[in-house]
Motif scaffolding. Sequence first.
Motif, PDB file in Angstrom:
ATOM      1  N   GLY A 214       0.805  -1.208   0.000  1.00  0.00           N
ATOM      2  CA  GLY A 214       0.000   0.000   0.000  1.00  0.00           C
ATOM      3  C   GLY A 214       0.839   1.260   0.000  1.00  0.00           C
ATOM      4  O   GLY A 214       0.505   2.256  -0.662  1.00  0.00           O
ATOM      5  N   LEU A 215       1.943   1.222   0.733  1.00  0.00           N
ATOM      6  CA  LEU A 215       2.866   2.351   0.747  1.00  0.00           C
ATOM      7  C   LEU A 215       3.456   2.575  -0.641  1.00  0.00           C
ATOM      8  O   LEU A 215       3.527   3.715  -1.129  1.00  0.00           O
ATOM      9  CB  LEU A 215       3.985   2.088   1.758  1.00  0.00           C
ATOM     10  CG  LEU A 215       5.174   3.056   1.760  1.00  0.00           C
ATOM     11  CD1 LEU A 215       4.725   4.479   2.041  1.00  0.00           C
ATOM     12  CD2 LEU A 215       6.217   2.593   2.782  1.00  0.00           C
ATOM     13  N   LYS A 216       3.848   1.499  -1.279  1.00  0.00           N
ATOM     14  CA  LYS A 216       4.383   1.590  -2.646  1.00  0.00           C
ATOM     15  C   LYS A 216       3.354   2.210  -3.585  1.00  0.00           C
ATOM     16  O   LYS A 216       3.681   3.093  -4.397  1.00  0.00           O
ATOM     17  CB  LYS A 216       4.771   0.188  -3.121  1.00  0.00           C
ATOM     18  CG  LYS A 216       5.160   0.082  -4.584  1.00  0.00           C
ATOM     19  CD  LYS A 216       5.043  -1.362  -5.054  1.00  0.00           C
ATOM     20  CE  LYS A 216       3.598  -1.821  -5.036  1.00  0.00           C
ATOM     21  NZ  LYS A 216       3.428  -3.244  -5.377  1.00  0.00           N
ATOM     22  N   SER A 217       2.095   1.786  -3.452  1.00  0.00           N
ATOM     23  CA  SER A 217       1.039   2.326  -4.311  1.00  0.00           C
ATOM     24  C   SER A 217       0.795   3.802  -4.028  1.00  0.00           C
ATOM     25  O   SER A 217       0.532   4.587  -4.945  1.00  0.00           O
ATOM     26  CB  SER A 217      -0.260   1.535  -4.111  1.00  0.00           C
ATOM     27  OG  SER A 217      -0.068   0.174  -4.480  1.00  0.00           O
ATOM     28  N   ALA A 218       0.893   4.183  -2.753  1.00  0.00           N
ATOM     29  CA  ALA A 218       0.698   5.593  -2.392  1.00  0.00           C
ATOM     30  C   ALA A 218       1.776   6.466  -3.020  1.00  0.00           C
ATOM     31  O   ALA A 218       1.495   7.569  -3.502  1.00  0.00           O
ATOM     32  CB  ALA A 218       0.709   5.747  -0.870  1.00  0.00           C
ATOM     33  N   VAL A 219       3.008   5.976  -3.024  1.00  0.00           N
ATOM     34  CA  VAL A 219       4.095   6.722  -3.671  1.00  0.00           C
ATOM     35  C   VAL A 219       3.833   6.840  -5.165  1.00  0.00           C
ATOM     36  O   VAL A 219       3.994   7.916  -5.755  1.00  0.00           O
ATOM     37  CB  VAL A 219       5.456   6.042  -3.414  1.00  0.00           C
ATOM     38  CG1 VAL A 219       6.563   6.729  -4.217  1.00  0.00           C
ATOM     39  CG2 VAL A 219       5.795   6.064  -1.925  1.00  0.00           C
ATOM     40  N   ALA A 220       3.409   5.740  -5.789  1.00  0.00           N
ATOM     41  CA  ALA A 220       3.133   5.765  -7.230  1.00  0.00           C
ATOM     42  C   ALA A 220       2.040   6.762  -7.570  1.00  0.00           C
ATOM     43  O   ALA A 220       2.148   7.507  -8.556  1.00  0.00           O
ATOM     44  CB  ALA A 220       2.747   4.364  -7.701  1.00  0.00           C
ATOM     45  N   ARG A 221       0.976   6.801  -6.765  1.00  0.00           N
ATOM     46  CA  ARG A 221      -0.104   7.756  -7.021  1.00  0.00           C
ATOM     47  C   ARG A 221       0.393   9.186  -6.862  1.00  0.00           C
ATOM     48  O   ARG A 221       0.066  10.072  -7.663  1.00  0.00           O
ATOM     49  CB  ARG A 221      -1.271   7.500  -6.065  1.00  0.00           C
ATOM     50  CG  ARG A 221      -2.089   6.269  -6.387  1.00  0.00           C
ATOM     51  CD  ARG A 221      -3.410   6.272  -5.641  1.00  0.00           C
ATOM     52  NE  ARG A 221      -3.199   6.281  -4.197  1.00  0.00           N
ATOM     53  CZ  ARG A 221      -3.070   5.189  -3.454  1.00  0.00           C
ATOM     54  NH1 ARG A 221      -3.126   3.993  -4.018  1.00  0.00           N
ATOM     55  NH2 ARG A 221      -2.909   5.277  -2.152  1.00  0.00           N
ATOM     56  N   HIS A 222       1.197   9.417  -5.837  1.00  0.00           N
ATOM     57  CA  HIS A 222       1.702  10.761  -5.585  1.00  0.00           C
ATOM     58  C   HIS A 222       2.596  11.232  -6.727  1.00  0.00           C
ATOM     59  O   HIS A 222       2.475  12.358  -7.213  1.00  0.00           O
ATOM     60  CB  HIS A 222       2.468  10.778  -4.258  1.00  0.00           C
ATOM     61  CG  HIS A 222       2.834  12.147  -3.790  1.00  0.00           C
ATOM     62  ND1 HIS A 222       1.958  12.967  -3.120  1.00  0.00           N
ATOM     63  CD2 HIS A 222       3.981  12.850  -3.931  1.00  0.00           C
ATOM     64  CE1 HIS A 222       2.542  14.110  -2.851  1.00  0.00           C
ATOM     65  NE2 HIS A 222       3.777  14.067  -3.329  1.00  0.00           N
ATOM     66  N   VAL A 223       3.501  10.358  -7.159  1.00  0.00           N
ATOM     67  CA  VAL A 223       4.402  10.715  -8.250  1.00  0.00           C
ATOM     68  C   VAL A 223       3.608  10.917  -9.537  1.00  0.00           C
ATOM     69  O   VAL A 223       3.929  11.797 -10.349  1.00  0.00           O
ATOM     70  CB  VAL A 223       5.483   9.623  -8.436  1.00  0.00           C
ATOM     71  CG1 VAL A 223       6.311   9.878  -9.684  1.00  0.00           C
ATOM     72  CG2 VAL A 223       6.392   9.571  -7.205  1.00  0.00           C
ATOM     73  N   GLY A 224       2.557  10.127  -9.716  1.00  0.00           N
ATOM     74  CA  GLY A 224       1.745  10.245 -10.917  1.00  0.00           C
ATOM     75  C   GLY A 224       1.034  11.575 -11.046  1.00  0.00           C
ATOM     76  O   GLY A 224       0.644  11.986 -12.147  1.00  0.00           O
ATOM     77  N   GLN A 225       0.877  12.268  -9.923  1.00  0.00           N
ATOM     78  CA  GLN A 225       0.235  13.586  -9.957  1.00  0.00           C
ATOM     79  C   GLN A 225       1.171  14.670 -10.469  1.00  0.00           C
ATOM     80  O   GLN A 225       0.755  15.776 -10.776  1.00  0.00           O
ATOM     81  CB  GLN A 225      -0.264  13.946  -8.552  1.00  0.00           C
ATOM     82  CG  GLN A 225      -1.381  13.030  -8.072  1.00  0.00           C
ATOM     83  CD  GLN A 225      -1.720  13.241  -6.603  1.00  0.00           C
ATOM     84  OE1 GLN A 225      -1.133  14.099  -5.941  1.00  0.00           O
ATOM     85  NE2 GLN A 225      -2.665  12.459  -6.101  1.00  0.00           N
ATOM     86  N   GLY A 226       2.487  14.322 -10.521  1.00  0.00           N
ATOM     87  CA  GLY A 226       3.471  15.212 -11.128  1.00  0.00           C
ATOM     88  C   GLY A 226       4.054  16.234 -10.180  1.00  0.00           C
ATOM     89  O   GLY A 226       3.420  16.670  -9.225  1.00  0.00           O
ATOM     90  N   GLY A 227       5.326  16.566 -10.437  1.00  0.00           N
ATOM     91  CA  GLY A 227       5.967  17.684  -9.764  1.00  0.00           C
ATOM     92  C   GLY A 227       6.725  17.460  -8.473  1.00  0.00           C
ATOM     93  O   GLY A 227       7.419  18.374  -8.042  1.00  0.00           O
ATOM     94  N   PRO A 228       6.620  16.312  -7.793  1.00  0.00           N
ATOM     95  CA  PRO A 228       7.313  16.195  -6.519  1.00  0.00           C
ATOM     96  C   PRO A 228       8.826  16.068  -6.704  1.00  0.00           C
ATOM     97  O   PRO A 228       9.304  15.486  -7.671  1.00  0.00           O
ATOM     98  CB  PRO A 228       6.735  14.914  -5.913  1.00  0.00           C
ATOM     99  CG  PRO A 228       6.347  14.087  -7.100  1.00  0.00           C
ATOM    100  CD  PRO A 228       5.886  15.080  -8.134  1.00  0.00           C
TER     101      PRO A 228
END
Length: 336
Positions: A214-228
């Motif tokens: 779940g943590l891995k998926s949360a990172v993927a979603r966050h990165v997918g939003q762009g800009g971090p």
Amino acid sequence: MAIVLGIETSCDETGVGIVADGRLLGAALSSSMDEHARFGGVVPEIAARAHLEAMVPCVSTAFERAGIAPSDVDAIAVTSGPGLATALQTGLAAAKAYALAWNKPLYGVHHLAGHVAADTLEHGPLPPRSIALIVSGGHTSLLLLSDLARDPIVHLGDTRDDAAGEAFDKVARILGLPYPGGPAIDRAARDGDPTAFPFPRAMLDSGFDFSFSGLKSAVARHVGQGGPAVPDVAASFQEAVVDVLTRKAVRSCREHGVDTLVVVGGVAANRRLRALAAERCAEAGITLRIPAPSLCTDNGAMIAAVGDLLIAAGAEPSRLDLSADPSAPLTRAALT
């Protein structure tokens, strides 16, 4: 005093170590990591071929560094599981050949017990009771230990999905960092803010099992939003992992009346994990044992260390028809 030659080939590193009476006499290591990097992970057949090519040179180098000859060896210890099937078979075949050629007993060893035993080469014998946190690319477990060579190993908790090291590799890929992911994220995190993103801490206060998918998926979603910023994401992800690992490890010690925590495995080389474990163990009055980074990653010394303990405990050698067990459960240090 027995002199034990240990051979480790469970994944992508060919490790050979020579141990006597709890002391490391000599070791050699050859990694095929660079050959796997372009694939983003270990390719079993490439690893097996690399083990075949590196085995004899590593054995020769270990003997040279130990200053002894093959005739001085009393036993051969070898990882027979868990791990990649073809890689394990290569090391096991070599160990059997040496055992037959030199007329020495063979001891099959569980890879994860080797990680625990590696700590004894630096800090001496384990206390009568301890808890081990094993954190590697394929395993994340909390174990209740007594006599490693004689007694059953009790699992307090294991990962329900991704191991911590596996999560590091996958998140590194998401962030465009190189393989292996653990060292890459550790380096990137040094320039980041670990509080930048409040990534989830799964199962933080429930039992001693772990979950990192779940943590891995949360990172993927966050990165997918762009800009971090990559360093901030790396640092925040790393903090989420080590927070859960250390909180559960310290709590397990308290609840089981144990005052020694041993942290081992490849991820135990992580800078932040070592620092936070030291901080929280000091606060709780728990003795922390973490071996040097060179003893955290896969190596032959740790397998020789288990063989040394088994011989001292009077354990029976393995049969020469010992088979590799890629999915061997961790219940005892010896695999027969």
